[in-house]
Design an enzyme around this catalytic site. Structure first.
Site, PDB file in Angstrom:
ATOM      1  N   SER A 142      44.667  92.445 -45.245  1.00  0.00           N
ATOM      2  CA  SER A 142      44.014  93.345 -46.193  1.00  0.00           C
ATOM      3  C   SER A 142      45.034  94.303 -46.783  1.00  0.00           C
ATOM      4  O   SER A 142      46.032  94.646 -46.136  1.00  0.00           O
ATOM      5  CB  SER A 142      42.911  94.144 -45.491  1.00  0.00           C
ATOM      6  OG  SER A 142      42.407  95.153 -46.349  1.00  0.00           O
ATOM      7  N   TYR A 164      40.576  99.844 -37.949  1.00  0.00           N
ATOM      8  CA  TYR A 164      40.578  98.674 -38.831  1.00  0.00           C
ATOM      9  C   TYR A 164      41.876  98.551 -39.632  1.00  0.00           C
ATOM     10  O   TYR A 164      42.545  97.512 -39.583  1.00  0.00           O
ATOM     11  CB  TYR A 164      39.385  98.710 -39.788  1.00  0.00           C
ATOM     12  CG  TYR A 164      39.350  97.496 -40.692  1.00  0.00           C
ATOM     13  CD1 TYR A 164      38.960  96.253 -40.193  1.00  0.00           C
ATOM     14  CD2 TYR A 164      39.730  97.580 -42.030  1.00  0.00           C
ATOM     15  CE1 TYR A 164      38.951  95.130 -41.003  1.00  0.00           C
ATOM     16  CE2 TYR A 164      39.724  96.462 -42.850  1.00  0.00           C
ATOM     17  CZ  TYR A 164      39.337  95.244 -42.334  1.00  0.00           C
ATOM     18  OH  TYR A 164      39.342  94.129 -43.139  1.00  0.00           O
TER      19      TYR A 164
END
Length: 241
Positions: A142, A164
């Protein structure tokens, strides 16, 4: 044994993982749908088969050693090798995710899937990948894992994160280390940044579709033999670490 190019996609029963399976299946590949939930896994397999894809279910919990070993045995028996592994399974974890409010258990839970799970699955599948003429590993990363982007003034990638975002930073570093270890072999290892995709991971707030998000991973899964390894890529090209 299946003579088609064979891929395993973790977390493939929905969202981006499902669309990666659909895209690779459209190329005539045999695609393993890795997922924990039996009903969702088999529903995904049925939908893909109805669309003409050679799909098969792979019971797989990336956080469980025995489950991963069993998945490797299944692929060994079905195809005798693995051509492409897409480590797509991931979790977002608790929210808010600020360092000052995160608990050690919160962080461990995210790392167990997003990082340790990738190691567990990759290591179990490497013997099968080494039997392929054109083995590829794609780690679903990501933009939020990019330290460069996260530290650039005025750039916002979803706010402060203790679990995350750092898990994706770790995953990028891990991707580089696998590429270094496997240098000189046919195995190529790269990270994919799908963009802000509308999935249940973000409450479907994303601005692009799962099919859009799958394109980068599909491109990396089908790299030519002179393609890159150890990189992080999005739809526009290389992403800074």
């Amino acid at each position: 044994m299946n003579e088609r190019t064979t891929a395993l996609i973790t977390g493939a029963n929905k969202g981006i993982g499902y669309e990666i399976a659909a895209g690779l299946g459209a190329l005539g590949w045999s695609v393993g749908i890795g997922a924990r939930d039996e009903r969702r896994r088999e529903d995904a397999v049925a939908a893909l088969r109805a669309a003409g894809v050679d799909a098969f279910g792979v019971p797989l919990d990336v956080t469980d050693d025995a489950s991963v070993r069993a998945a490797a045995v299944l692929l060994e028996e079905r195809a005798g090798r693995l051509d492409v592994l897409v480590n797509n399974a991931g979790v977002a974890g608790a929210w808010p995710d600020t360092p000052s409010t995160a608990t050690p258990d919160d962080v461990r839970a995210v790392l167990e899937t997003n990082v340790v799970g990738v190691i567990r699955v990759t290591n179990a599948m490497l013997p099968l990948l080494r039997r392929s003429e054109h083995p590829r590993i794609v780690n679903q990363s990501s933009h939020v894992g990019s330290l460069t982007l996260q530290s650039t003034p005025g750039v916002d990638f979803g706010g402060v994160s203790a679990a995350y975002s750092p898990s994706k930073t770790y995953l990028t570093a891990l991707t580089v280390q696998y590429a270094k270890e496997l240098a000189g072999t046919a195995v190529k290892v790269n990270g994919a940044c799908p963009g802000y995709v509308a999935t249940d991971l973000n409450g479907f707030r994303g601005t692009s579709t799962p099919a859009d998000g799958a394109r980068v991973a599909i491109r990396l899964a089908t790299l030519p033999d002179d393609g890159p390894t150890g990189g992080l890529f999005d739809a526009d090209g290389a992403v800074p670490w």
